[in-house]
Design a protein around this motif. Structure first.
Motif, PDB file in Angstrom:
ATOM      1  N   ILE A  99       0.826  -1.210   0.000  1.00  0.00           N
ATOM      2  CA  ILE A  99       0.000   0.000   0.000  1.00  0.00           C
ATOM      3  C   ILE A  99       0.863   1.264   0.000  1.00  0.00           C
ATOM      4  O   ILE A  99       0.333   2.356   0.052  1.00  0.00           O
ATOM      5  N   ASN A 100       2.181   1.106  -0.061  1.00  0.00           N
ATOM      6  CA  ASN A 100       3.055   2.281  -0.050  1.00  0.00           C
ATOM      7  C   ASN A 100       3.993   2.297  -1.266  1.00  0.00           C
ATOM      8  O   ASN A 100       5.222   2.247  -1.120  1.00  0.00           O
ATOM      9  N   PRO A 101       3.428   2.387  -2.482  1.00  0.00           N
ATOM     10  CA  PRO A 101       4.300   2.351  -3.669  1.00  0.00           C
ATOM     11  C   PRO A 101       5.230   3.555  -3.760  1.00  0.00           C
ATOM     12  O   PRO A 101       6.367   3.413  -4.225  1.00  0.00           O
ATOM     13  N   THR A 102       4.792   4.728  -3.296  1.00  0.00           N
ATOM     14  CA  THR A 102       5.690   5.899  -3.412  1.00  0.00           C
ATOM     15  C   THR A 102       6.865   5.764  -2.445  1.00  0.00           C
ATOM     16  O   THR A 102       7.977   6.210  -2.747  1.00  0.00           O
ATOM     17  N   GLY A 103       6.640   5.135  -1.305  1.00  0.00           N
ATOM     18  CA  GLY A 103       7.746   4.880  -0.372  1.00  0.00           C
ATOM     19  C   GLY A 103       8.715   3.850  -0.938  1.00  0.00           C
ATOM     20  O   GLY A 103       9.935   4.011  -0.848  1.00  0.00           O
ATOM     21  N   LEU A 104       8.186   2.786  -1.538  1.00  0.00           N
ATOM     22  CA  LEU A 104       9.074   1.772  -2.122  1.00  0.00           C
ATOM     23  C   LEU A 104       9.851   2.341  -3.300  1.00  0.00           C
ATOM     24  O   LEU A 104      11.010   2.002  -3.509  1.00  0.00           O
ATOM     25  N   ALA A 105       9.229   3.246  -4.058  1.00  0.00           N
ATOM     26  CA  ALA A 105       9.935   3.872  -5.193  1.00  0.00           C
ATOM     27  C   ALA A 105      11.114   4.708  -4.701  1.00  0.00           C
ATOM     28  O   ALA A 105      12.132   4.822  -5.387  1.00  0.00           O
ATOM     29  N   ALA A 106      10.986   5.303  -3.513  1.00  0.00           N
ATOM     30  CA  ALA A 106      12.028   6.203  -3.000  1.00  0.00           C
ATOM     31  C   ALA A 106      12.890   5.559  -1.916  1.00  0.00           C
ATOM     32  O   ALA A 106      13.801   6.206  -1.395  1.00  0.00           O
ATOM     33  N   ASN A 107      12.605   4.278  -1.572  1.00  0.00           N
ATOM     34  CA  ASN A 107      13.312   3.595  -0.484  1.00  0.00           C
ATOM     35  C   ASN A 107      13.208   4.363   0.836  1.00  0.00           C
ATOM     36  O   ASN A 107      14.170   4.486   1.584  1.00  0.00           O
ATOM     37  N   THR A 108      12.013   4.885   1.109  1.00  0.00           N
ATOM     38  CA  THR A 108      11.768   5.561   2.386  1.00  0.00           C
ATOM     39  C   THR A 108      10.694   4.797   3.160  1.00  0.00           C
ATOM     40  O   THR A 108       9.766   4.251   2.576  1.00  0.00           O
ATOM     41  N   ARG A 109      10.812   4.801   4.478  1.00  0.00           N
ATOM     42  CA  ARG A 109       9.798   4.173   5.339  1.00  0.00           C
ATOM     43  C   ARG A 109       8.423   4.811   5.078  1.00  0.00           C
ATOM     44  O   ARG A 109       7.416   4.129   4.922  1.00  0.00           O
ATOM     45  N   GLU A 110       8.390   6.142   4.999  1.00  0.00           N
ATOM     46  CA  GLU A 110       7.138   6.877   4.862  1.00  0.00           C
ATOM     47  C   GLU A 110       6.709   6.958   3.394  1.00  0.00           C
ATOM     48  O   GLU A 110       7.480   6.656   2.495  1.00  0.00           O
ATOM     49  N   ASN A 111       5.486   7.447   3.163  1.00  0.00           N
ATOM     50  CA  ASN A 111       5.046   7.692   1.788  1.00  0.00           C
ATOM     51  C   ASN A 111       5.642   9.008   1.293  1.00  0.00           C
ATOM     52  O   ASN A 111       6.435   9.644   1.987  1.00  0.00           O
ATOM     53  N   ASN A 112       5.256   9.430   0.074  1.00  0.00           N
ATOM     54  CA  ASN A 112       5.886  10.632  -0.491  1.00  0.00           C
ATOM     55  C   ASN A 112       5.415  11.928   0.158  1.00  0.00           C
ATOM     56  O   ASN A 112       5.917  12.999  -0.166  1.00  0.00           O
ATOM     57  N   ARG A 113       4.480  11.840   1.108  1.00  0.00           N
ATOM     58  CA  ARG A 113       4.104  13.024   1.895  1.00  0.00           C
ATOM     59  C   ARG A 113       4.699  12.971   3.303  1.00  0.00           C
ATOM     60  O   ARG A 113       4.349  13.769   4.160  1.00  0.00           O
ATOM     61  N   GLY A 114       5.579  12.002   3.530  1.00  0.00           N
ATOM     62  CA  GLY A 114       6.251  11.914   4.822  1.00  0.00           C
ATOM     63  C   GLY A 114       5.430  11.261   5.916  1.00  0.00           C
ATOM     64  O   GLY A 114       5.774  11.352   7.093  1.00  0.00           O
ATOM     65  N   ILE A 115       4.338  10.588   5.548  1.00  0.00           N
ATOM     66  CA  ILE A 115       3.487   9.937   6.552  1.00  0.00           C
ATOM     67  C   ILE A 115       3.924   8.481   6.739  1.00  0.00           C
ATOM     68  O   ILE A 115       4.068   7.748   5.757  1.00  0.00           O
ATOM     69  N   ASP A 116       4.123   8.080   8.002  1.00  0.00           N
ATOM     70  CA  ASP A 116       4.347   6.671   8.302  1.00  0.00           C
ATOM     71  C   ASP A 116       2.980   5.983   8.283  1.00  0.00           C
ATOM     72  O   ASP A 116       2.193   6.123   9.225  1.00  0.00           O
ATOM     73  N   LEU A 117       2.701   5.257   7.210  1.00  0.00           N
ATOM     74  CA  LEU A 117       1.368   4.667   7.035  1.00  0.00           C
ATOM     75  C   LEU A 117       1.050   3.682   8.160  1.00  0.00           C
ATOM     76  O   LEU A 117      -0.117   3.504   8.521  1.00  0.00           O
ATOM     77  N   ASN A 118       2.084   3.062   8.712  1.00  0.00           N
ATOM     78  CA  ASN A 118       1.839   2.078   9.769  1.00  0.00           C
ATOM     79  C   ASN A 118       1.660   2.727  11.150  1.00  0.00           C
ATOM     80  O   ASN A 118       1.745   2.059  12.175  1.00  0.00           O
ATOM     81  N   ARG A 119       1.413   4.027  11.169  1.00  0.00           N
ATOM     82  CA  ARG A 119       1.001   4.714  12.394  1.00  0.00           C
ATOM     83  C   ARG A 119      -0.286   5.495  12.139  1.00  0.00           C
ATOM     84  O   ARG A 119      -0.681   6.336  12.935  1.00  0.00           O
ATOM     85  N   ASP A 120      -0.942   5.201  11.026  1.00  0.00           N
ATOM     86  CA  ASP A 120      -2.013   6.090  10.533  1.00  0.00           C
ATOM     87  C   ASP A 120      -3.401   5.474  10.625  1.00  0.00           C
ATOM     88  O   ASP A 120      -4.347   5.981  10.037  1.00  0.00           O
ATOM     89  N   TYR A 121      -3.562   4.371  11.351  1.00  0.00           N
ATOM     90  CA  TYR A 121      -4.848   3.648  11.298  1.00  0.00           C
ATOM     91  C   TYR A 121      -5.852   4.077  12.363  1.00  0.00           C
ATOM     92  O   TYR A 121      -6.961   3.576  12.387  1.00  0.00           O
ATOM     93  N   ARG A 122      -5.454   5.010  13.253  1.00  0.00           N
ATOM     94  CA  ARG A 122      -6.441   5.458  14.240  1.00  0.00           C
ATOM     95  C   ARG A 122      -7.138   6.741  13.774  1.00  0.00           C
ATOM     96  O   ARG A 122      -8.365   6.798  13.741  1.00  0.00           O
ATOM     97  N   HIS A 123      -6.336   7.766  13.442  1.00  0.00           N
ATOM     98  CA  HIS A 123      -6.892   9.037  12.941  1.00  0.00           C
ATOM     99  C   HIS A 123      -6.345   9.192  11.521  1.00  0.00           C
ATOM    100  O   HIS A 123      -5.333   9.846  11.310  1.00  0.00           O
ATOM    101  N   ILE A 124      -7.013   8.576  10.560  1.00  0.00           N
ATOM    102  CA  ILE A 124      -6.418   8.371   9.236  1.00  0.00           C
ATOM    103  C   ILE A 124      -6.199   9.697   8.494  1.00  0.00           C
ATOM    104  O   ILE A 124      -7.118  10.508   8.357  1.00  0.00           O
ATOM    105  N   GLN A 125      -4.925   9.912   8.062  1.00  0.00           N
ATOM    106  CA  GLN A 125      -4.554  11.113   7.318  1.00  0.00           C
ATOM    107  C   GLN A 125      -4.242  10.809   5.852  1.00  0.00           C
ATOM    108  O   GLN A 125      -4.312  11.690   5.011  1.00  0.00           O
ATOM    109  N   SER A 126      -3.834   9.592   5.559  1.00  0.00           N
ATOM    110  CA  SER A 126      -3.297   9.285   4.228  1.00  0.00           C
ATOM    111  C   SER A 126      -4.358   8.641   3.337  1.00  0.00           C
ATOM    112  O   SER A 126      -5.220   7.891   3.803  1.00  0.00           O
TER     113      SER A 126
END
Ligand SMILES: [Zn+2]
Length: 254
Positions: A99-126
């Motif tokens: 679910i994080n293709p932009t992160g895998l494209a850039a080799n970053t933990r977060e997505n391309n907006r700097g959000i750690d998706l695996n901390r985002d499931y309570r108050h969803i921002q992404s």
């Protein structure tokens, strides 16, 4: 089993061509009878979940990976399992390779907006997690959920096991299977919080006391009573970590 000592401050190992990967995964899954659900488009990449339901299933199993972009072994392992096509005949399977293709494209933990998706499931921002959670909500409950991750600092493989019913759980069998191909994390504290004993962690903080929810917590609140998060040590060669995850999943399904 030689540690590479490449990971200084972050993951510096091999990376994935994510556009190619998603194309190959989709084709491999459709060719083997999986039904694809398109649940989102992120940065031009298509997000899919896949289902495979036998005639008389007695259990439902969920497997996901590809939420942290600097952790390629999980997606590669899941593709290998799909290509091998050896699944238990009694289980409905639901899988999500990325679910994080932009992160895998850039080799970053977060997505391309700097959000750690695996901390985002309570108050969803992404957009990614909103789309993923909406897809999950269409699925039945799972008897078992398996989530593949990597830890760039770890010395060995380890498993978080949350077993709300205290029934049989596969954590120890997984570690036994992995031990043949990868080092197991020595007994230690993980993230200065969790006691890891022989590679196994039993975290026990109630979800309502956690300000940020990982995917596993969302699943424990909404979809399952048995959740395992599998962490491969990413300072070892990619092939070793992929093989460790493949063996871990096989052991968990057996
Ligand atoms: Zn991770």
């Amino acid at each position: 089993m030689k540690r590479l000592f490449l990971n200084k401050g972050r993951y510096h190992g091999e990376t994935l061509d994510i556009a190619n990967y998603l194309r190959e995964f989709h084709e491999a899954a459709l060719n083997r009878g999986w039904v694809a659900a398109h649940f989102g488009t992120i940065g031009g990449f298509q997000l899919h979940g896949y289902a495979r339901i036998p005639p008389s299933p007695t259990r439902a199993i969920y497997i996901s990976t590809g939420i942290h972009g600097d952790e390629p072994a999980g997606p590669v392992a899941l593709r290998r399992l799909v290509e091998e096509d050896q699944w238990p005949a009694d289980a409905s399977l639901y899988i999500c390779p990325c679910i994080n293709p932009t992160g895998l494209a850039a080799n970053t933990r977060e997505n391309n907006r700097g959000i750690d998706l695996n901390r985002d499931y309570r108050h969803i921002q992404s957009d990614e997690v909103r789309a993923h959670a909406a897809w999950l909500d269409t699925l039945p409950r799972f008897d078992l959920s398996l989530i593949l991750h990597e830890d760039w600092e770890a010395e060995g493989y380890y498993v978080y096991e949350v077993n709300l019913d205290q029934g049989p759980a596969p954590g120890a069998c997984i570690l036994q299977a992995v031990r043949e191909v990868a080092p197991i994390q020595p007994t230690s504290k993980i993230d200065d919080a969790w006691d890891c004993i022989d590679g196994l962690i039993h975290p026990n903080i109630p979800p309502e006391e956690r300000p940020l929810w990982a995917e596993a917590l969302y699943l424990l609140v909404n979809k399952t009573r048995l959740s395992l998060t599998l962490e491969a040590p990413s300072d070892y060669p990619l092939e070793l970590r992929v093989e460790a995850h493949v063996r871990a999943i096989r052991a968990a399904l057996a």
